[in-house]
Scaffold this motif. Sequence first.
Motif, PDB file in Angstrom:
ATOM      1  N   ASP A  38       0.814  -1.223   0.000  1.00 31.80           N
ATOM      2  CA  ASP A  38       0.000   0.000   0.000  1.00 31.80           C
ATOM      3  C   ASP A  38       0.841   1.263   0.000  1.00 31.80           C
ATOM      4  O   ASP A  38       0.544   2.234   0.696  1.00 31.80           O
ATOM      5  CB  ASP A  38      -0.967   0.017   1.196  1.00 31.80           C
ATOM      6  CG  ASP A  38      -2.113  -0.959   1.021  1.00 31.80           C
ATOM      7  OD1 ASP A  38      -2.432  -1.299  -0.134  1.00 31.80           O
ATOM      8  OD2 ASP A  38      -2.673  -1.401   2.039  1.00 31.80           O
ATOM      9  N   MET A  39       1.882   1.262  -0.818  1.00 34.92           N
ATOM     10  CA  MET A  39       2.651   2.477  -1.070  1.00 34.92           C
ATOM     11  C   MET A  39       2.293   3.007  -2.457  1.00 34.92           C
ATOM     12  O   MET A  39       1.990   2.235  -3.374  1.00 34.92           O
ATOM     13  CB  MET A  39       4.159   2.216  -0.985  1.00 34.92           C
ATOM     14  CG  MET A  39       4.691   2.084   0.436  1.00 34.92           C
ATOM     15  SD  MET A  39       6.500   1.905   0.454  1.00 34.92           S
ATOM     16  CE  MET A  39       6.830   2.146   2.206  1.00 34.92           C
ATOM     17  N   THR A  40       2.325   4.330  -2.605  1.00 37.81           N
ATOM     18  CA  THR A  40       2.008   4.968  -3.887  1.00 37.81           C
ATOM     19  C   THR A  40       3.177   4.803  -4.855  1.00 37.81           C
ATOM     20  O   THR A  40       4.334   4.936  -4.479  1.00 37.81           O
ATOM     21  CB  THR A  40       1.727   6.466  -3.687  1.00 37.81           C
ATOM     22  OG1 THR A  40       0.719   6.624  -2.693  1.00 37.81           O
ATOM     23  CG2 THR A  40       1.276   7.117  -4.977  1.00 37.81           C
ATOM     24  N   VAL A  41       2.848   4.515  -6.123  1.00 36.14           N
ATOM     25  CA  VAL A  41       3.852   4.396  -7.175  1.00 36.14           C
ATOM     26  C   VAL A  41       3.570   5.463  -8.236  1.00 36.14           C
ATOM     27  O   VAL A  41       2.425   5.639  -8.667  1.00 36.14           O
ATOM     28  CB  VAL A  41       3.827   2.997  -7.820  1.00 36.14           C
ATOM     29  CG1 VAL A  41       4.927   2.878  -8.883  1.00 36.14           C
ATOM     30  CG2 VAL A  41       3.998   1.915  -6.755  1.00 36.14           C
ATOM     31  N   LEU A  42       4.605   6.184  -8.633  1.00 42.47           N
ATOM     32  CA  LEU A  42       4.462   7.240  -9.630  1.00 42.47           C
ATOM     33  C   LEU A  42       5.643   7.207 -10.585  1.00 42.47           C
ATOM     34  O   LEU A  42       6.613   6.475 -10.395  1.00 42.47           O
ATOM     35  CB  LEU A  42       4.350   8.617  -8.949  1.00 42.47           C
ATOM     36  CG  LEU A  42       5.417   9.007  -7.913  1.00 42.47           C
ATOM     37  CD1 LEU A  42       6.715   9.472  -8.586  1.00 42.47           C
ATOM     38  CD2 LEU A  42       4.905  10.121  -7.001  1.00 42.47           C
ATOM     39  N   ASN A  43       5.532   8.019 -11.645  1.00 40.56           N
ATOM     40  CA  ASN A  43       6.684   8.274 -12.506  1.00 40.56           C
ATOM     41  C   ASN A  43       6.706   9.760 -12.843  1.00 40.56           C
ATOM     42  O   ASN A  43       6.033  10.560 -12.178  1.00 40.56           O
ATOM     43  CB  ASN A  43       6.664   7.383 -13.753  1.00 40.56           C
ATOM     44  CG  ASN A  43       5.515   7.701 -14.694  1.00 40.56           C
ATOM     45  OD1 ASN A  43       4.714   8.612 -14.449  1.00 40.56           O
ATOM     46  ND2 ASN A  43       5.419   6.968 -15.777  1.00 40.56           N
ATOM     47  N   GLY A  44       7.447  10.148 -13.857  1.00 39.65           N
ATOM     48  CA  GLY A  44       7.547  11.559 -14.168  1.00 39.65           C
ATOM     49  C   GLY A  44       6.267  12.190 -14.653  1.00 39.65           C
ATOM     50  O   GLY A  44       6.128  13.419 -14.625  1.00 39.65           O
ATOM     51  N   ASP A  45       5.301  11.377 -15.085  1.00 37.68           N
ATOM     52  CA  ASP A  45       4.033  11.905 -15.599  1.00 37.68           C
ATOM     53  C   ASP A  45       2.938  11.985 -14.544  1.00 37.68           C
ATOM     54  O   ASP A  45       2.071  12.854 -14.626  1.00 37.68           O
ATOM     55  CB  ASP A  45       3.545  11.050 -16.775  1.00 37.68           C
ATOM     56  CG  ASP A  45       4.494  11.093 -17.951  1.00 37.68           C
ATOM     57  OD1 ASP A  45       4.984  12.198 -18.259  1.00 37.68           O
ATOM     58  OD2 ASP A  45       4.754  10.036 -18.551  1.00 37.68           O
ATOM     59  N   GLY A  46       2.951  11.077 -13.576  1.00 39.10           N
ATOM     60  CA  GLY A  46       1.905  11.108 -12.562  1.00 39.10           C
ATOM     61  C   GLY A  46       1.699   9.765 -11.896  1.00 39.10           C
ATOM     62  O   GLY A  46       2.646   8.971 -11.734  1.00 39.10           O
ATOM     63  N   LEU A  47       0.447   9.486 -11.527  1.00 37.36           N
ATOM     64  CA  LEU A  47       0.109   8.293 -10.748  1.00 37.36           C
ATOM     65  C   LEU A  47       0.201   7.037 -11.606  1.00 37.36           C
ATOM     66  O   LEU A  47      -0.431   6.929 -12.653  1.00 37.36           O
ATOM     67  CB  LEU A  47      -1.312   8.438 -10.189  1.00 37.36           C
ATOM     68  CG  LEU A  47      -1.823   7.266  -9.348  1.00 37.36           C
ATOM     69  CD1 LEU A  47      -1.027   7.135  -8.050  1.00 37.36           C
ATOM     70  CD2 LEU A  47      -3.313   7.434  -9.039  1.00 37.36           C
ATOM     71  N   VAL A  48       0.975   6.061 -11.125  1.00 38.16           N
ATOM     72  CA  VAL A  48       1.106   4.762 -11.783  1.00 38.16           C
ATOM     73  C   VAL A  48       0.208   3.730 -11.120  1.00 38.16           C
ATOM     74  O   VAL A  48      -0.499   2.975 -11.785  1.00 38.16           O
ATOM     75  CB  VAL A  48       2.572   4.286 -11.762  1.00 38.16           C
ATOM     76  CG1 VAL A  48       2.686   2.850 -12.278  1.00 38.16           C
ATOM     77  CG2 VAL A  48       3.432   5.221 -12.597  1.00 38.16           C
ATOM     78  N   GLY A  49       0.207   3.660  -9.786  1.00 35.45           N
ATOM     79  CA  GLY A  49      -0.607   2.674  -9.085  1.00 35.45           C
ATOM     80  C   GLY A  49      -0.201   2.582  -7.627  1.00 35.45           C
ATOM     81  O   GLY A  49       0.299   3.533  -7.034  1.00 35.45           O
TER      82      GLY A  49
END
Length: 336
Positions: free
Chosen positions: A148-159
Amino acid sequence: MRDTRESRLLLVLLVAIAFALITVDIRGGEDSPVDGARQAAATVFGPVENGVAGVVDPVGNAVSAVRASGDRHDRIARLEHENARLKAELGSGERNRSKARQLDKMLRTAGAGQYGIKGAQVIAIGAAQGFSWTVTIDAGAHDGIKRDMTVLNGDGLVGRITTVGPDSATVLLASDPDFTVGTRMEGNDELGFAAGGGDRPLRVQLLNGKARVKKGERLVTFGSQSDKPFVPGVPVGTVVRVDPSGGDLTRTVYVKPFVTFTKLDVVGVVVEAPRKDPRDKVLPPAPKTKPTPTVTVTVTPGANPPDGQAQDNGRAQNDGQDAQAPDGADRQPQQQ
């Protein structure tokens, strides 16, 4: 010739003569007494030797060609191997540059939101026969990754992280139909819940059924209690369609995600939430709308209209005067 005593004696005699001639020829050098005989033999047997050589040379050349072709084959194989190695180096160089660009963009996003992240790379995607949209990353419990940790990249929310192993973890993508995240509209702060749509836009239910929303507006994550599974302020996407308001308690809008889920490579897991909600700071600058050109017509007082237009205006004025005259009123006769 039969093997008799006489034939054996003749053979021994011929061998002795041959040795004697060889000895005399060697000692005599250029003045050898047998030089004339040798030249005569060359004259007689030379054409025969040339003919035999002409017949044998193609065979020798063929053998040499086979040997040379093997050498050429080895050389071509070495060159092909070298070309493949150089292409691999060029490909890896471009690959490294692409990863560097992704990492730099992600670090800027994390810096804008004050997120503490752990970088990772996508190493696998979910099973093709499954209905879930997931990827596997090369970071796990040994790297401080938790469920339950947030995953992102340079564009925004991944999952968000769903399963954690010692050196890898599974990410449920925001495009998964079972994925849900709280959202907040940029600017007007309207709250809602976004659900994944697979390869279609996210479906967002706004809590305010009378919310004024238009195409092009953007959303970010609202955040979760204790920042799990979502931290606030992560860009989600842009509104592409708004359902008409039918008087329901909620209103539905459809959002195109900022992230392209089919091209995931470098991602970041938020291991430390920001101390303060970044709100809209992580969103990229809003695109500027181009002004619509308008045409303004200016009428200049006192300008003389064209002849045809003046006549039409005169008729219109006369008709207006006639229409204003009351019934039975005397009209001035026109002078002839």
